[in-house]
Design a protein around this motif. Structure first.
Motif, short mmCIF file in Angstrom:
data_model
loop_
_atom_site.label_atom_id
_atom_site.label_comp_id
_atom_site.label_asym_id
_atom_site.label_seq_id
_atom_site.Cartn_x
_atom_site.Cartn_y
_atom_site.Cartn_z
N HIS A 7 -3.77 2.91 -4.94
CA HIS A 7 -3.02 3.00 -3.68
C HIS A 7 -2.50 1.65 -3.22
O HIS A 7 -1.50 1.58 -2.49
N GLN B 45 -6.42 10.04 3.53
CA GLN B 45 -6.37 8.61 3.22
C GLN B 45 -5.57 7.84 4.26
O GLN B 45 -5.98 6.76 4.70
N THR C 240 0.03 6.57 -8.25
CA THR C 240 0.13 6.18 -6.85
C THR C 240 1.06 7.14 -6.11
O THR C 240 1.93 7.77 -6.71
N ASN D 43 -6.40 6.55 -8.59
CA ASN D 43 -5.37 6.36 -7.57
C ASN D 43 -5.29 4.88 -7.22
O ASN D 43 -6.19 4.33 -6.58
N TYR E 52 0.85 -1.20 0.00
CA TYR E 52 0.00 0.00 0.00
C TYR E 52 0.88 1.24 0.00
O TYR E 52 1.86 1.32 0.74
N GLU E 53 0.53 2.22 -0.84
CA GLU E 53 1.25 3.49 -0.84
C GLU E 53 0.29 4.63 -0.48
O GLU E 53 -0.73 4.85 -1.14
N VAL F 189 -1.32 8.36 0.03
CA VAL F 189 -1.46 9.51 -0.87
C VAL F 189 -1.48 10.82 -0.10
O VAL F 189 -0.72 11.73 -0.38
#
Length: 309
Positions: free
Chosen positions: A220, A140, A193, A218, A133-134, A136
């Protein structure tokens, strides 16, 4: 507010509500703004020193006894230095460890080549049972931390330490395994991302001025990627551009290409680091150096659209 501060605030909430949550850092409490976590929870906050590989193995053992460890490192260390321990001591036995990788890609700026992780997602993405998971923005990240803590398994959390541009508002609803369609369009899909989401939105604005309607998504969670949302968009637009703060090999572009080539082949251009090591400098300088600007995305979108025709 800086993302590291937000992260610590959310971890504090988890630790208040769940006695199994703990944190382990490799002498980076100051870098990640969690010295105060160590002071508040001395029995559940540990510093192992500059020993990231030992930290990963320790976290695996703690998880085997029912704890939920969040382990902190720079992305270059979390994604490379302790890779074997993550594979053998965490993922292979399917243990519940959350791995934080901060300052990924060019966001390491002046920290030097050893701290510039251009390959962390690619390395970790190849390990079975790993969720990637990245983050943002602040909104979030605050919603993501509780879901990640509730997920039973290994999760890599890729996050910048400093402030992030606001993308979402109070109406946003986060789902760890669903990508976000931020803006609908019909001509080209921009799949982004991390810090590249803001760049993709600006690129979409520039394209709109030329009468080109870009859809912005996005992504994510890079693994497992939300195939349904990605394919639905690409079937509509017929072409796409991936935008990532990472090597174009192994990260978002590779994940999207894996989906596209098997299910619905379309032109797909890649905005990202073109298989090279980083350099030292301010963030805006590095964005231009590695062609990660909105203008670069616009050019790639037009090229992708030409290939479609």
């Amino acid at each position: 507010m800086e993302m590291r501060t937000i992260f610590s605030q959310e971890i504090d909430k988890l630790m208040q509500d769940n006695a199994r949550v703990c944190v382990v850092n490799a002498d980076l409490a100051g870098a990640h703004d969690n010295f105060w976590i160590q002071d508040k929870y001395p029995e559940r906050a540990f510093n192992v020193g500059v020993c990231e590989q030992n930290m990963a193995s320790l976290a695996g053992g703690m998880s085997a006894y029912g704890m939920i460890p969040f382990i902190y490192g720079f992305a270059s260390f979390s994604g490379r230095r302790m890779l074997d321990q993550v594979a053998v001591s965490i993922c292979h036995p399917r243990l519940n460890v959350k791995i934080v990788g901060s300052d990924p890609g060019i966001s390491a700026t002046i920290l030097g080549a050893t701290h510039s992780a251009m390959d962390d997602m690619g390395a970790l993405r190849s390990i079975a049972d790993m969720v990637i998971y990245e983050a943002v923005d602040e909104t979030q990240l605050r919603q993501a931390i509780p879901q990640i803590a509730a997920y039973d398994g290994a999760v890599y959390i890729r996050v910048i330490r400093k402030e992030a541009k606001d993308i979402f508002d109070e109406n946003y609803h986060f789902d760890l395994f669903r990508a976000d369609v931020i803006q609908e369009g019909s001509d080209v899909t921009l799949l982004a991302t991390g810090i590249m989401v803001a760049e993709a939105l600006e690129a979409a604005r520039l394209l709109e001025e030329e009468g080109i309607h870009a859809e912005v998504i996005n992504v994510h969670t890079i693994k497992p990627i939300d195939e349904e949302t990605v394919l639905h968009s690409l079937r509509k637009t017929g072409c796409g551009v991936t935008c990532e703060n990472h090597n174009v090999l192994g990260g978002l572009h590779s994940a999207v290409a894996d989906v596209v080539t098997q299910a619905y082949p379309v032109p797909l251009k890649a905005i990202g680091v073109q298989d090279r090591f980083s350099e030292v400098g301010p963030l805006n300088y590095l964005k231009k150096l590695f062609h990660l600007t909105p203008e670069d995305i616009v050019e790639a979108a037009k090229e992708s659209m030409k290939m479609k025709k």
